[in-house]
Design an enzyme around this catalytic site. Structure first.
Site, PDB file in Angstrom:
ATOM      1  N   GLN A 109     -19.643  -3.706  14.236  1.00 40.46           N
ATOM      2  CA  GLN A 109     -18.647  -4.626  14.538  1.00 40.46           C
ATOM      3  C   GLN A 109     -17.342  -3.385  14.308  1.00 40.46           C
ATOM      4  O   GLN A 109     -16.203  -3.705  15.013  1.00 40.46           O
ATOM      5  CB  GLN A 109     -18.332  -5.693  13.565  1.00 40.46           C
ATOM      6  CG  GLN A 109     -17.268  -6.689  13.980  1.00 40.46           C
ATOM      7  CD  GLN A 109     -16.022  -6.149  13.370  1.00 40.46           C
ATOM      8  OE1 GLN A 109     -16.116  -5.774  12.225  1.00 40.46           O
ATOM      9  NE2 GLN A 109     -14.785  -6.834  13.919  1.00 40.46           N
ATOM     10  N   SER A 119       0.703  -1.200   0.008  1.00 40.97           N
ATOM     11  CA  SER A 119       0.074   0.036   0.173  1.00 40.97           C
ATOM     12  C   SER A 119       0.811   1.236   0.116  1.00 40.97           C
ATOM     13  O   SER A 119       0.052   2.435   0.015  1.00 40.97           O
ATOM     14  CB  SER A 119      -0.692  -0.093   1.269  1.00 40.97           C
ATOM     15  OG  SER A 119      -1.772  -1.151   1.323  1.00 40.97           O
ATOM     16  N   GLN A 148     -22.975 -13.006  13.508  1.00 45.61           N
ATOM     17  CA  GLN A 148     -21.482 -12.041  13.344  1.00 45.61           C
ATOM     18  C   GLN A 148     -21.666 -11.751  11.829  1.00 45.61           C
ATOM     19  O   GLN A 148     -21.614 -12.788  11.113  1.00 45.61           O
ATOM     20  CB  GLN A 148     -20.415 -12.739  13.920  1.00 45.61           C
ATOM     21  CG  GLN A 148     -20.529 -13.021  15.523  1.00 45.61           C
ATOM     22  CD  GLN A 148     -19.439 -13.183  16.314  1.00 45.61           C
ATOM     23  OE1 GLN A 148     -19.344 -14.049  17.264  1.00 45.61           O
ATOM     24  NE2 GLN A 148     -18.018 -13.003  15.776  1.00 45.61           N
ATOM     25  N   HIS A 163     -22.903  -6.861  14.096  1.00 45.96           N
ATOM     26  CA  HIS A 163     -22.989  -8.220  14.965  1.00 45.96           C
ATOM     27  C   HIS A 163     -24.157  -8.123  15.520  1.00 45.96           C
ATOM     28  O   HIS A 163     -24.575  -6.773  16.231  1.00 45.96           O
ATOM     29  CB  HIS A 163     -22.009  -8.658  16.044  1.00 45.96           C
ATOM     30  CG  HIS A 163     -20.726  -8.721  15.345  1.00 45.96           C
ATOM     31  ND1 HIS A 163     -20.404  -9.213  14.166  1.00 45.96           N
ATOM     32  CD2 HIS A 163     -19.555  -9.151  16.298  1.00 45.96           C
ATOM     33  CE1 HIS A 163     -19.177  -9.431  13.919  1.00 45.96           C
ATOM     34  NE2 HIS A 163     -18.493  -9.433  15.070  1.00 45.96           N
ATOM     35  N   CYS A 199     -14.641  -8.261  19.418  1.00 45.01           N
ATOM     36  CA  CYS A 199     -15.986  -7.296  19.088  1.00 45.01           C
ATOM     37  C   CYS A 199     -17.251  -7.923  19.652  1.00 45.01           C
ATOM     38  O   CYS A 199     -18.018  -7.159  20.132  1.00 45.01           O
ATOM     39  CB  CYS A 199     -15.976  -7.269  17.697  1.00 45.01           C
ATOM     40  SG  CYS A 199     -15.659  -8.836  16.885  1.00 45.01           S
ATOM     41  N   GLY A 245     -15.851  -8.720  10.592  1.00 42.51           N
ATOM     42  CA  GLY A 245     -15.028  -9.131  11.641  1.00 42.51           C
ATOM     43  C   GLY A 245     -13.760 -10.039  11.100  1.00 42.51           C
ATOM     44  O   GLY A 245     -12.608 -10.290  11.377  1.00 42.51           O
TER      45      GLY A 245
HETATM   46  P1  A2P Z   1      -2.399  -3.835   3.109  1.00 39.75           P
HETATM   47  O1  A2P Z   1      -3.647  -3.066   2.620  1.00 39.75           O
HETATM   48  O2  A2P Z   1      -1.263  -2.791   2.588  1.00 39.75           O
HETATM   49  O3  A2P Z   1      -2.349  -5.086   2.851  1.00 39.75           O
HETATM   50  P2  A2P Z   1      -8.405  -5.954   6.938  1.00 39.75           P
HETATM   51  O4  A2P Z   1      -8.414  -6.684   8.159  1.00 39.75           O
HETATM   52  O5  A2P Z   1      -9.568  -5.329   6.300  1.00 39.75           O
HETATM   53  O6  A2P Z   1      -8.031  -7.376   5.972  1.00 39.75           O
HETATM   54  O7  A2P Z   1      -6.928  -5.212   6.888  1.00 39.75           O
HETATM   55  C1  A2P Z   1      -5.486  -5.727   7.139  1.00 39.75           C
HETATM   56  C2  A2P Z   1      -4.771  -4.464   7.246  1.00 39.75           C
HETATM   57  O8  A2P Z   1      -3.391  -5.026   7.593  1.00 39.75           O
HETATM   58  C3  A2P Z   1      -4.440  -3.724   5.848  1.00 39.75           C
HETATM   59  O9  A2P Z   1      -4.334  -2.466   6.225  1.00 39.75           O
HETATM   60  C4  A2P Z   1      -3.308  -4.350   5.470  1.00 39.75           C
HETATM   61  O10 A2P Z   1      -2.497  -3.443   4.690  1.00 39.75           O
HETATM   62  C5  A2P Z   1      -2.430  -4.474   6.825  1.00 39.75           C
HETATM   63  N1  A2P Z   1      -1.384  -5.139   6.876  1.00 39.75           N
HETATM   64  C6  A2P Z   1      -1.313  -6.614   6.265  1.00 39.75           C
HETATM   65  N2  A2P Z   1       0.043  -7.123   6.220  1.00 39.75           N
HETATM   66  C7  A2P Z   1       0.799  -5.982   6.910  1.00 39.75           C
HETATM   67  C8  A2P Z   1       2.138  -5.982   7.157  1.00 39.75           C
HETATM   68  N3  A2P Z   1       3.208  -6.844   7.014  1.00 39.75           N
HETATM   69  N4  A2P Z   1       2.609  -4.626   7.883  1.00 39.75           N
HETATM   70  C9  A2P Z   1       1.845  -3.718   7.950  1.00 39.75           C
HETATM   71  N5  A2P Z   1       0.524  -3.700   7.874  1.00 39.75           N
HETATM   72  C10 A2P Z   1      -0.029  -4.951   7.271  1.00 39.75           C
END
Ligand code: A2P
Length: 334
Positions: A317, A41, A156, A242, A129, A160
């Site tokens: 949630q 990202s 739920q 939820h 949650c 989540g």
């Molecule tokens: P990214 O969008 O770059 O993968 P959700 O719970 O909705 O699935 O979101 C998970 C969140 O955790 C997202 O923002 C995701 O970023 C982030 N994430 C996943 N892997 C990592 C990592 N290695 N370091 C930091 N954030 C992470």
């Protein structure tokens, strides 16, 4: 209130995006907001108060000069950076289950045990949650009429399990309505127009992890090792709120329905919706996007009328079950 430098880890996720919007709505005094996610990202831009903020890759250096880090990127990521957060003098408010049951980590619902938040050693955990939403409905009554045992049934939402699960539910529903085949990759079973036992780890005792969390976490939050909870947690095809059916048995005589309504009505973060005439009770679509948890179906348990009551609660949630509760904890620290 002094201005704080805040970081969000998992800023691009379902809870992360709500962190941004709740920080804006609760108007926390923010000096600087850092948006962190995975490498994938980095370079994306997200908006906070009309200003675009670039998302950065999370690294061990990310927490320097940060006062509070809100984490919602899963347990492994919370564990990976916990020491770096602490060594930077920053406080982690963690939405994952990584540290919830650690003795030196407070587990906090600000309306219930705000004083615990101030006894932290660098980490404060946001409860599960379903536990937050259940206790929001139970605590206002329990405070005056101690509860002995709870029988909980949950319905739920997809949120989540994260953003991808919500997206999968949307696509699976479209495929179902169009008679198209659909391959689930996030959820373990067909999700559109179906429901299944909560997809957390199955334990030796036949309960799943989610069910045991409601029991263990409630005891910790309420500081009450006598309360018993037996739960059945089920995933239903709803996006983000939820619903929970709660049967509460009291140590002494059960309060009247009217008294329960008054106690709930007076409690911050609760809205009573209990219109028997029009069959209007809490519904997940009315709880979605709502900061309040909605409570209704308040009635004596006819199988144990002097000792127990039933009620039904719906809560968002992503908000009270996650981002809102975490930002309320942050507010206790500023
Ligand atoms: P990214 O969008 O770059 O993968 P959700 O719970 O909705 O699935 O979101 C998970 C969140 O955790 C997202 O923002 C995701 O970023 C982030 N994430 C996943 N892997 C990592 C990592 N290695 N370091 C930091 N954030 C992470």
């Amino acid at each position: 209130m002094s201005e704080k430098s805040i970081a969000i880890v998992g800023a691009t996720g379902a809870v992360g995006l709500e962190f941004i919007s709740v920080l804006e709505k609760l108007n926390l005094p923010i000096k600087n907001l850092k948006l962190l996610a995975s490498k994938r990202s980095a370079g994306k831009t997200l908006k906070f108060k009309q200003t675009g903020i670039p998302v950065e890759e999370t690294t061990r250096e990310s927490f320097k000069n940060v006062d509070i880090a809100l984490f919602s990127a899963g347990s492994s990521i919370s564990r990976l950076y916990a020491e770096d957060v602490k060594n930077s003098g920053c406080v982690m408010i963690d939405n994952s289950s990584a540290f919830r049951m650690d003795a030196d980590v407070p587990l906090v619902i600000p309306e219930i045990n705000p004083q615990d938040a101030l006894k932290h050693n660098g980490i404060i955990a946001n409860p599960n949650c379903s536990t937050i939403i259940m206790l929001m409905a139970v605590y206002p009554i329990h405070k005056k009429y101690p509860v002995k045992r709870i029988v909980l049934s949950t319905y739920q939402a997809a949120s989540g399990a994260g953003w991808e699960a919500m997206e999968e539910l949307r696509k699976a529903s479209i495929a179902y309505l169009n008679d198209q085949p659909f391959q689930q990759t996030i959820m373990p079973h067909p999700y559109a127009f179906n429901l299944f036992s909560h997809n957390s780890k199955m334990l030796e005792n036949g309960y799943n992890e989610e069910e045991m969390k409601t029991f263990k976490e409630s005891r910790k939050i309420l500081h009450d090792d006598n309360i018993s909870i037996t739960a059945t947690c089920v995933r239903v095809p709803i996006f983000r709120a939820h619903s929970e059916a709660v049967n509460m048995e009291f140590h002494n005589e059960a309060p009247s329905v009217e008294e329960c309504k008054t106690l709930l009505d007076e409690f911050p973060g609760i809205k009573v919706i209990d219109d028997r005439k029009n069959n209007h009770f809490p519904m997940p679509n009315e709880a979605s996007g709502n900061y309040d948890c909605l409570v209704g179906r308040i009635r004596k348990d006819e199988s144990l009328p002097s000792k127990a009551i039933n009620l039904f609660v719906c809560g968002d949630q992503l908000l009270k079950g996650a981002a809102l509760n975490a930002v309320q904890i942050a507010k206790l620290l500023v």
